[in-house]
Scaffold this active site. Structure first.
Site, PDB file in Angstrom:
ATOM      1  N   LYS A 131      21.348  12.480  43.562  1.00 43.79           N
ATOM      2  CA  LYS A 131      20.966  13.639  44.376  1.00 43.79           C
ATOM      3  C   LYS A 131      22.046  13.932  45.419  1.00 43.79           C
ATOM      4  O   LYS A 131      22.421  15.081  45.635  1.00 43.79           O
ATOM      5  CB  LYS A 131      19.606  13.379  45.056  1.00 43.79           C
ATOM      6  CG  LYS A 131      18.456  13.428  44.058  1.00 43.79           C
ATOM      7  CD  LYS A 131      17.146  12.871  44.606  1.00 43.79           C
ATOM      8  CE  LYS A 131      16.109  12.795  43.491  1.00 43.79           C
ATOM      9  NZ  LYS A 131      14.862  12.142  43.882  1.00 43.79           N
TER      10      LYS A 131
ATOM     11  N   ASP B  58      10.671  18.678  48.085  1.00 45.73           N
ATOM     12  CA  ASP B  58      10.114  18.004  46.903  1.00 45.73           C
ATOM     13  C   ASP B  58       8.802  18.671  46.477  1.00 45.73           C
ATOM     14  O   ASP B  58       8.328  18.456  45.364  1.00 45.73           O
ATOM     15  CB  ASP B  58       9.831  16.526  47.233  1.00 45.73           C
ATOM     16  CG  ASP B  58      10.763  15.585  46.487  1.00 45.73           C
ATOM     17  OD1 ASP B  58      11.405  16.032  45.523  1.00 45.73           O
ATOM     18  OD2 ASP B  58      10.841  14.403  46.887  1.00 45.73           O
TER      19      ASP B  58
ATOM     20  N   GLN C  58      12.536   9.165  49.148  1.00 49.20           N
ATOM     21  CA  GLN C  58      12.480   8.676  47.767  1.00 49.20           C
ATOM     22  C   GLN C  58      11.262   7.776  47.565  1.00 49.20           C
ATOM     23  O   GLN C  58      11.039   6.839  48.326  1.00 49.20           O
ATOM     24  CB  GLN C  58      13.779   7.921  47.440  1.00 49.20           C
ATOM     25  CG  GLN C  58      13.892   7.496  45.983  1.00 49.20           C
ATOM     26  CD  GLN C  58      13.950   8.667  45.019  1.00 49.20           C
ATOM     27  OE1 GLN C  58      14.684   9.621  45.212  1.00 49.20           O
ATOM     28  NE2 GLN C  58      13.152   8.604  43.967  1.00 49.20           N
TER      29      GLN C  58
END
Ligand code: NAP
Length: 286
Positions: free
Chosen positions: A53, A120, A97
């Site tokens: 990412k 997200d 994460q």
């Protein structure tokens, strides 16, 4: 008939090139899109995802800030970091994460992220926006799957889509996005007694289970679109999806490979969400 491959790498490249252009235009106006990536602990798979990412941000003109913490980090300390990132105007997206260590309440952490930076799309508010069709951040993996389906040029209107899997991050939002695109949607899960009964009727199948060979040749309709979200390892240790690719490809019309299908699109849509967050800030400043 042998299915056409839906090439997630090629589509990603195309979308990322557009992201880079828009990011450069925004940077020229003094707003460089910024993503904060927070990793807690030493999960090796998470470390790889995070690295990919960050690299994608660097490659396509976004700024990334990486914050790595020991697995022993207190929940309160993590929440304090999220609050600081929420208040930082140079950060437009915050990604924590998953999975987090067991002593940290992941739900609390996700809900602590400002809705304006929830790139997200995992918060309850973002889920509600996806449910109601309001503008907002769509979860990256289902959003990427929709782009892959769109790239076939097949209209979803009036088609039957079957989603296998009902997680909050993939299966459920996937079903909602398909519904918004006017497909008739069936959701299957571990308590569905005979998957094939549903998948054989499907014009589109999205497999998001995390088990090899969940979808085999005798379970698909000729000409169907098959999107394979799964990430598993085969007996040789190689990455593979949920679909028996060799068996299914000769029957269906379109299929995503693993690797090179959904995976690259997930990161691509994270870049898109972060860019759009920064563009909203720029629009609000005018
Ligand atoms: P998850 O939270 O474990 O959910 C799996 C879903 O599959 C559950 O809803 C489960 O049903 C269902 N399921 C399990 N066994 C089944 C069976 N035999 N038949 C039908 N349904 C079954 O997983 P996830 O987070 O949604 O991820 C799914 C897969 O996608 C994983 O392999 C993951 O690694 C992969 N993934 C890939 C990407 C990418 O970028 N390529 C991104 C995200 C996830 P119940 O609800 O009844 O338990």
């Amino acid at each position: 008939m042998t299915a056409q491959l839906i090439d997630g790498n090629a589509l990603s490249k195309q979308i990322r090139a557009e992201v880079a252009q828009r990011a450069a235009a925004l940077t020229a106006k003094g707003i460089k899109p910024g993503l904060a990536v927070v990793l807690v602990g030493d999960n090796p798979a998470s470390a790889v995802y995070v690295r990919n990412k960050i690299k994608a941000c660097e490659d396509y003109g976004l700024r990334s800030v990486f914050e790595k913490y020991e697995a022993s980090l207190d929940e309160s300390a993590l929440l304090a970091r999220i609050a600081a990132l929420n208040a930082d105007p140079s950060i437009h997206g915050i990604l924590v994460q998953m999975p987090l260590p067991a002593h940290i309440d992941a739900h609390k952490v996700i809900e602590a992220i400002s809705p304006a930076k929830d790139v997200d799309g995992y918060s309850v508010l973002s889920a509600g926006e996806t449910l109601t069709g309001l503008p907002g951040f769509r979860p990256c993996t289902p959003y990427g799957c929709m782009k892959l389906i769109e790239s076939t040029g097949v209209s979803l209107k009036g088609k039957h889509a079957v989603v296998i899997g009902r997680s909050n991050t993939v299966g459920k939002p996937m079903a909602l996005l398909l519904l918004q695109a006017n497909a008739t949607v069936t959701i299957c899960h571990s308590a569905t007694p005979d998957l094939g009964v549903y998948t054989r009727q499907a014009d589109i199948v999205v497999a998001a289970v995390g088990r090899r060979n969940v979808l085999t040749a005798e379970m698909v309709k000729p000409g169907a679109i098959v999107i394979d979200v799964g990430m598993n390892r085969n007996d040789e240790g190689k990455l593979c999806g949920d679909v028996d690719f060799a068996g299914v490809q000769p029957v269906v019309g379109w299929i995503t490979p693993v690797p090179g299908g959904v995976g690259p699109m997930t990161i691509t849509m994270l870049l898109v969400n972060t860019l759009e967050s920064a563009e909203r800030v720029a629009a609000a400043n005018v």
